[in-house]
Design a protein around this motif. Structure first.
Motif, PDB file in Angstrom:
ATOM      1  N   ASN A 183       0.859  -1.185   0.000  1.00  0.00           N
ATOM      2  CA  ASN A 183       0.000   0.000   0.000  1.00  0.00           C
ATOM      3  C   ASN A 183       0.894   1.234   0.000  1.00  0.00           C
ATOM      4  O   ASN A 183       1.760   1.384   0.871  1.00  0.00           O
ATOM      5  N   ALA A 184       0.708   2.107  -0.979  1.00  0.00           N
ATOM      6  CA  ALA A 184       1.617   3.248  -1.153  1.00  0.00           C
ATOM      7  C   ALA A 184       1.639   4.160   0.071  1.00  0.00           C
ATOM      8  O   ALA A 184       2.707   4.584   0.528  1.00  0.00           O
ATOM      9  N   GLN A 185       0.470   4.468   0.630  1.00  0.00           N
ATOM     10  CA  GLN A 185       0.409   5.385   1.767  1.00  0.00           C
ATOM     11  C   GLN A 185       1.043   4.779   3.007  1.00  0.00           C
ATOM     12  O   GLN A 185       1.836   5.430   3.698  1.00  0.00           O
ATOM     13  N   LEU A 186       0.722   3.521   3.305  1.00  0.00           N
ATOM     14  CA  LEU A 186       1.297   2.873   4.474  1.00  0.00           C
ATOM     15  C   LEU A 186       2.795   2.642   4.292  1.00  0.00           C
ATOM     16  O   LEU A 186       3.572   2.727   5.252  1.00  0.00           O
ATOM     17  N   THR A 187       3.199   2.358   3.072  1.00  0.00           N
ATOM     18  CA  THR A 187       4.625   2.178   2.797  1.00  0.00           C
ATOM     19  C   THR A 187       5.389   3.473   3.062  1.00  0.00           C
ATOM     20  O   THR A 187       6.451   3.467   3.698  1.00  0.00           O
ATOM     21  N   ALA A 188       4.838   4.590   2.584  1.00  0.00           N
ATOM     22  CA  ALA A 188       5.490   5.882   2.817  1.00  0.00           C
ATOM     23  C   ALA A 188       5.557   6.195   4.306  1.00  0.00           C
ATOM     24  O   ALA A 188       6.572   6.703   4.796  1.00  0.00           O
ATOM     25  N   SER A 189       4.489   5.899   5.046  1.00  0.00           N
ATOM     26  CA  SER A 189       4.477   6.148   6.486  1.00  0.00           C
ATOM     27  C   SER A 189       5.525   5.299   7.193  1.00  0.00           C
ATOM     28  O   SER A 189       6.253   5.782   8.075  1.00  0.00           O
ATOM     29  N   ALA A 190       5.606   4.024   6.827  1.00  0.00           N
ATOM     30  CA  ALA A 190       6.576   3.142   7.465  1.00  0.00           C
ATOM     31  C   ALA A 190       7.997   3.608   7.207  1.00  0.00           C
ATOM     32  O   ALA A 190       8.842   3.646   8.112  1.00  0.00           O
ATOM     33  N   ILE A 191       8.281   3.987   5.978  1.00  0.00           N
ATOM     34  CA  ILE A 191       9.636   4.415   5.624  1.00  0.00           C
ATOM     35  C   ILE A 191       9.993   5.745   6.260  1.00  0.00           C
ATOM     36  O   ILE A 191      11.098   5.919   6.792  1.00  0.00           O
ATOM     37  N   ASP A 192       9.058   6.705   6.219  1.00  0.00           N
ATOM     38  CA  ASP A 192       9.371   8.069   6.666  1.00  0.00           C
ATOM     39  C   ASP A 192       9.152   8.315   8.152  1.00  0.00           C
ATOM     40  O   ASP A 192       9.871   9.109   8.761  1.00  0.00           O
ATOM     41  N   GLU A 193       8.150   7.661   8.750  1.00  0.00           N
ATOM     42  CA  GLU A 193       7.799   7.988  10.125  1.00  0.00           C
ATOM     43  C   GLU A 193       8.495   7.106  11.159  1.00  0.00           C
ATOM     44  O   GLU A 193       8.846   7.581  12.236  1.00  0.00           O
ATOM     45  N   LEU A 194       8.706   5.850  10.854  1.00  0.00           N
ATOM     46  CA  LEU A 194       9.366   4.968  11.815  1.00  0.00           C
ATOM     47  C   LEU A 194      10.847   5.316  11.911  1.00  0.00           C
ATOM     48  O   LEU A 194      11.476   5.665  10.908  1.00  0.00           O
TER      49      LEU A 194
END
Length: 401
Positions: A183-194
């Motif tokens: 999922n593009a949105q969850l992938t971006a969150s995982a990469i950028d926020e974690l």
């Protein structure tokens, strides 16, 4: 009796006649006085030398009055604009050079509302793919141990750094978040926020998994290949194409297809696979191939019947098992209970590994949990730090978690 004492004062004095004045003399006196006054006025006018002498004059009081000052806010506003411009330039320059992740509310330009995360500096990972660690496979490039003995699980791992604010021997937690890349949105969150120390497990599917892997590693995350394996109710529950199946026996074609999807990963973690990991005939060649390529293996801890714990030591496989697996459908209460359990295990055993998925209901809480660990006296470390410990101290002794 009349005498000087009894007579009214001056009544008996003889009257002396006053000389009569002539009218002409009195008139002359008046004329003379008028001439003198006129002469005096003329002299005054001449002495003033005022060109407007003789004109109507209005006399007014002149007072010194301070000019009205500009509104107090005007200079301040002009100064503020200047300072804001300077600050915006400084912020833009800092962001460009530092690589600090900056999130602006509503997409504001500097120096608008900011959330600046300075909790960590980017930790550079070794470039991938490393030519020493790649061989050509039927489905694409595959990882291998280099001629010099270099292993992907070591070369591509994130260096372990412990904050100086933590005491020596502080408990360690490794957080592995899977399902990245779907999922593009969850992938971006995982990469950028974690935090960068969180290990990400990437699914082999998606339009461009190589790009996702590169972005994750650019942000400092070491990565795993999340390999779909046969569950008990397969094919009703189908993990996806090229799922590792017990019916394929020792065949490695599906494993190699999965391995060729992207580069730079340190190891493999199962996705589902309760049936596959309980079948020694199917599991052994898979683990042997993984070990022979210099990769580690993570058991996500969801199946109590998994044989990885008994096979890994004798296959010389660097491996680990998650102490806590956060269920995909975990409620808020169940999630909090799991996170509390992780902290307790880390303090009791010195380390803990947790496996979770990149899901909307868990991402925000997992991010906060990961960022709060240091404040609680616990170090957040990549999986490679704990898997290598297990391999060194326990697997060689025939023990494994």
């Amino acid at each position: 009796m009349t005498d000087e004492l009894n007579e009214p004062l001056g009544l008996n004095e003889p009257l002396e006649p006053r000389p009569a004045r002539r009218r002409g003399a009195r008139a002359k006196s008046l004329v003379a006085a008028a001439l003198l006054c006129g002469a005096g006025g003329a002299a005054l006018l001449l002495s003033s030398r005022d060109p407007r002498a003789g004109q109507p004059i209005v006399v007014a009081r002149i007072e010194t009055v301070e000019p009205p000052s500009a509104p107090a806010s005007a200079p301040a506003e002009r100064a503020a604009v200047t300072e804001e411009d300077k600050r915006a330039d400084e912020i833009a320059d800092i962001e460009k050079r530092s690589g600090v992740k900056v999130t602006r509310i509503g997409g504001a330009e500097p120096p608008g509302a900011l959330i600046i995360r300075l909790d960590e500096q980017h930790t550079a990972l070794a470039p991938a793919p490393d030519k020493r660690l790649v061989e050509k496979g039927r489905s694409g490039p595959l990882p291998k141990i280099g001629a010099d003995g270099a292993k992907p699980m070591e070369v591509y791992a994130r260096p372990t750094t412990i904050s100086a604010r933590l005491p020596a021997g502080a408990p360690r937690v490794a957080l592995v978040v899977g399902g990245v890349g779907l999922n593009a949105q969850l992938t971006a969150s995982a990469i950028d926020e974690l935090p960068g120390a969180v290990t990400l497990a990437l699914a082999p599917y998606g339009a461009d998994p190589e790009s996702v892997a590169a972005k994750a590693r650019d942000r400092g995350h070491e990565i795993l290949l999340q390999a779909p394996m046969e569950p008990y109710d397969y094919p009703r529950e189908n993990p996806g194409p090229h799922t590792l199946l017990t019916t394929r026996g020792a065949g490695l074609e599906d494993l190699h297809w999965l391995m060729s999807r992207f580069s730079g990963y340190i190891g493999v973690v199962n996705y589902l696979g309760a049936q596959f990991t309980a079948d020694e005939t199917a599991l052994t060649p898979t683990l042997t191939d993984i070990a022979g390529r210099g990769l580690l293996y993570l058991d996500d801890g969801t199946s109590p019947r998994s044989l990885v714990s008994s096979l890994a030591p004798r296959l010389a496989l660097t491996a680990a098992r998650a102490d806590v697996a956060i269920d995909a459908g975990a409620s808020g209460e169940a999630l909090e209970k799991a996170l509390t359990q992780i902290e307790a295990l880390a303090r009791r055993n010195g380390q803990a590994i947790v496996a979770a998925g990149a899901l909307p209901q868990t991402m925000t809480r997992l991010t906060r949990f990961a960022r709060e660990l240091e404040r609680k006296g616990i170090a957040l470390v990549p999986l490679s730090a704990l898997a290598s410990r297990i391999e060194d101290k326990e697997a060689r002794a025939g023990k494994w978690k």
